[in-house]
Design an enzyme around this catalytic site. Structure first.
Site, PDB file in Angstrom:
ATOM      1  CE1 TYR A 140      -4.118  -1.763   0.085  1.00 12.01           C
ATOM      2  CE2 TYR A 140      -2.948  -3.200   1.610  1.00 12.01           C
ATOM      3  CZ  TYR A 140      -4.018  -2.951   0.773  1.00 12.01           C
ATOM      4  OH  TYR A 140      -4.994  -3.903   0.624  1.00 12.01           O
ATOM      5  CB  ILE A 141       3.731   2.523   1.845  1.00  6.83           C
ATOM      6  CG1 ILE A 141       2.848   2.730   3.077  1.00  6.83           C
ATOM      7  CG2 ILE A 141       4.747   3.658   1.738  1.00  6.83           C
ATOM      8  CD1 ILE A 141       3.612   2.709   4.382  1.00  6.83           C
TER       9      ILE A 141
END
Length: 831
Positions: A783-784
């Site tokens: 997600y990052i």
């Protein structure tokens, strides 16, 4: 097969026992508002007059769908009138099949489990904190959202920027390959495996981000060659003296049934699974079926034994046999382990790579999964089921989409590894899509805030769902078939999954992805609270859906009106990356490398909490923390011994520095010191023995004679001397100075180094404790945006390998390559 998909499978494995062989040729290619908890009765609401197209038909008809016709497609109706009808009026969906022997279909709230308090599941910055970190982050989250609004407006006004080209490479490219000019200077001596890895990376590095034909929907490959997959070895029957016992009687089984019994028997030490009633039931059901198919069980006289009750089965003999094998393997000499690994690597070498358009690419899961018992994650209803052996005729090479694995009805795909070009392209597109959302997020939030009060029920449900997905990182949720695990997402939330607590607290309690329980108490916008209260209005009851006029496909279709390709899942990636970006801009990481890593993990943890990336505390966490604590105590004990040695050299120091400086810490009791000394003696003994064995192995390899046991005994004299020294110290309370030419200055320098080690280990221990309930890996990897991690790495001079594996970090699809793709050369945050 279409070769325009993001990830192209090399092969698939269908483990169903009755699968028909199928071979294919390679393809070419926020405020307060009143409310009550629904767990104590239905919610009554009469303060909102909503226009509903089916209001005239009676509120009793507003029920959720309760059945399924799997042949029907979920085509969204075109007319707005039809769209606003409850979904039960438009189509049919999943049916729940009740099992009289289990309580799988009993709602969580009624499943005999007490609802935990929020404080029991909250993750705090400190173990003794009474304030959940989510509340501490609320103000920060609002600040980030305000900045997102400003950034979105600025992004829409700014002219489109041409993508800058990366700095000129120092490597010459010829026909897609690169020749590297070695740098002058000294090079560190590395292990052969590391040299091979580096050579392989240099040979295989391919700047896919500079290829305009990649990632634009065109064919992914023209030629593709690979050697298939590696099958697990055939089953080896147990020795004749090792048998399953039924009601105390050893029984003989057919090899197929014996193998399945071995699956359960071999994992008796995994109490989390084998003591799970669902696991036991599923296993025993499949085991009895296999017994029936293979002729059943027989005693020593050949008489048939009818195995009917699981409780009468004794798997201990099987466990003891397999456990002894595992112990024997653990105790193999290092050289033997290395030899076995080398032989295995050599056998599998031909399967580890494929040739993709003439380029060598690493293959991911090229080993066919061996037969075993399905474990699953969380509270999976199929845990314990038998995963049958996959046969060669059940392998399909280069398949299309229609393709299944025998437990969950899914095919197992053989894909390229995480460090391959194709995976890099897929990740790049995912993170670029999230970055694009930055331009529209303010409009989306403004629109759903307005639509929360819409006259049409379907629009109000749609706005509420987007609010929950954006603000609390809920997954969209897809409808499940009758043979799938009953997991839930936003659009498929049931009546019992949400409780309302005045004035504006919502309690979520459901099984999410991978059957992991999602439980959280959140404060919501007053209008959202009011809407949920309406969505739960009688005659709705347990089992009915909250968003009965909404599907995931309809929600995603709505989102694509804002941005092409926008789906609900993009919000999770955007919110995680945007939050991390803002945290990095404010960060001032200082100190040692471990302290900087902890600063990064602290930021990552905030992202994970904001995105609800929680996990259960592992069974071994307490033991691991205890071991780390013991190691730190051991260093403090060594520090005390060094101080005593200073006194041995210069007794007057006690008056100069004060007696308190030389006192032993209170927790280093006499009993603990003796236990620790015994541990040190045992540790030293093992080191000497291993060194002796290693030296002998080397001598044999060089054609020399092995050393005799007398040499080992001579080496162990050091341990005996140390034991005598400890005994003398314990009796006198004094420690004699050690080492060659000891001086107070040398000892003080040694104490400084010990202090640094203690500080480093303390930081690592605190970091581990802080992260015990947060899945940092999920947010960091999926997600990052990895380019943000590269920013941190470059800005604070922390090796990128501290965050990603060495091979992935340096691969052509790793974070460094994604960084190059942006054309950035400074340490700014990608925008």
């Amino acid at each position: 097969m279409s070769s325009s998909e993001d990830d192209v499978p090399l092969a698939r494995a269908n483990g169903r026992a009755n699968a028909t062989p199928k071979m294919k040729s390679p393809a070419t290619n926020g405020d307060l508002d009143p409310g009550v908890s629904v767990r104590f009765g239905p919610v009554q609401d009469a303060d909102v007059d909503m226009k509903d197209v089916d209001a005239a038909r009676g509120a009793s008809k507003r029920k959720s769908r309760t059945s399924i016709d799997r042949k029907k497609s979920y085509v969204e109706p075109e007319s707005s009138e039809e769209e606003d009808k409850p979904l039960s009026k438009r189509r049919r969906t999943s049916v729940k099949h009740e099992d009289p022997e289990t309580d799988e279909d009993v709602p969580l709230a009624l499943n005999g489990r007490k609802l935990p308090k929020a404080s029991e599941t909250a993750i705090g910055e400190e173990s003794d904190s009474d304030v959940p970190i989510e509340k501490k982050l609320t103000a920060q989250k609002k600040k980030i959202e305000q900045k997102a609004t400003k950034d979105a407006r600025a992004a829409r006004k700014a002219p489109a920027k041409k993508e800058s080209k990366p700095a000129a490479a120092t490597k010459k490219q010829t026909n897609g390959t690169e020749s590297v000019t070695p740098k002058k200077g000294k090079a560190k001596v590395k292990a052969e495996s590391e040299d091979a890895d580096e050579k392989e990376e240099e040979e295989d590095e391919y700047k896919w981000w500079e290829d305009p034909t990649k990632g634009d929907g065109t064919n992914k490959w023209t030629t593709l060659e690979h050697n298939g997959v590696v099958f697990p070895p055939p089953y080896e029957p147990l020795p004749k003296n090792v048998k399953l016992k039924y009601n105390g009687v050893p029984v003989t089984l057919h090899p197929e049934a014996e193998e399945v019994a071995g699956f359960f028997g071999g994992m008796l030490n995994s109490t989390h699974n084998v003591e799970n009633p669902v696991f036991q039931k599923n296993f025993f059901t499949d085991f009895k079926d296999i017994l029936k198919q293979t002729g059943g069980a027989k005693d020593a006289q050949g008489n048939k034994v009818d195995i009917k009750e699981f409780i009468k089965c004794d798997f201990k003999p099987i466990f003891e046999f397999y456990d002894a094998q595992r112990e024997e393997k653990r105790n193999l000499p290092p050289a033997e382990k290395k030899k076995i690994k080398a032989e295995k690597d050599e056998q599998e070498a031909a399967y580890q790579f494929c040739t993709w358009d003439g380029r060598k690419q690493k293959v991911g899961n090229f080993r066919v999964e061996p037969p075993s018992l399905f474990r699953g994650r969380g509270e999976h209803p199929k845990t314990g089921r038998v995963k049958t052996r996959v046969l060669p005729e059940q392998i399909t090479i280069n398949i299309g989409k229609e393709a299944t694995e025998n437990i969950n009805g899914n095919y197992k795909y053989v894909m390229l590894a995480a460090n391959s070009d194709v995976k890099g392209q897929s990740d790049y597109k995912k993170f670029e899509k999230a970055r694009e959302l930055k331009k529209y997020i303010d409009k989306i939030r403004k629109d759903y805030q307005k639509a929360l009060k819409h006259d049409m029920m379907v629009e109000r449900q749609k706005a509420t769902a987007v609010y929950l997905i954006d603000q609390f990182a809920l997954r969209a949720g897809n409808e499940k078939g009758e043979d799938e695990a009953e997991t839930v997402g936003c659009c498929s939330l049931k009546y019992e999954n949400i409780s309302l607590k005045p004035p504006n607290t919502v309690i979520f309690d459901f099984l999410g992805k991978d059957s992991i329980r999602f439980y959280d108490e959140v404060q919501v916008d007053p209008q959202v609270f009011k809407n949920l209260k309406i969505f739960k209005k009688a005659p709705k009851k347990n089992g009915d859906e909250i968003f009965d006029r909404l599907t995931t496909s309809a929600l995603n279709k709505h989102l694509q009106n804002y941005m092409q390709g926008l789906t609900a899942k993009v919000f999770r990636t955007y919110n995680a990356s945007f939050t991390m970006s803002n945290l990095l801009k404010e960060m001032k990481a200082t100190g040692t490398i471990p302290e900087k890593v902890k600063a990064y993990n602290d930021a990552n943890r905030r992202v994970a909490i904001l995105c609800n990336h929680k996990r259960t505390v592992t069974a071994g966490h307490a033991n691991q923390m205890e071991k780390m604590g013991e190691r730190i105590k051991g260093l403090r004990y060594q520090k005390w011994r060094l101080k005593q040695q200073m006194l041995d050299l210069e007794p007057t120091l006690k008056k100069k520095k004060g007696a308190a400086f030389f006192e032993r810490d209170e927790d280093l009791t006499v009993e603990w010191v003796k236990e620790h000394q015994a541990f040190l003696l045992e540790e030293q003994t093992q080191k000497i023995q291993k060194k002796f064995e290693k030296d002998n192995e080397k001598r044999v390899a060089d054609g020399e004679k092995e050393m005799k046991t007398s040499e080992l005994n001579e080496r162990l004299e050091v341990v005996k001397d140390l034991e005598k020294k400890y005994a003398k110290e314990n009796k006198s309370g004094k420690v004699e100075a050690e080492g060659r030419g000891p001086t107070v200055e040398k000892i003080e320098a040694a104490i400084v180094k010990l202090d640094q080690r203690i500080e480093t280990m303390s930081v690592q221990a605190q970091d581990k404790e802080d992260n015990k309930e947060v899945a940092l890996g999920t947010s960091k990897i999926n997600y990052i945006d990895p380019r943000l991690t590269v920013v941190f790495s470059k800005k604070f001079n922390v090796p990128i390998e501290k965050f990603f594996s060495r091979r992935y970090a340096r691969s052509s699809s790793g974070p460094s390559s994604l960084w190059k793709r942006t054309g950035s050369s400074n340490h700014s945050i990608p925008s």
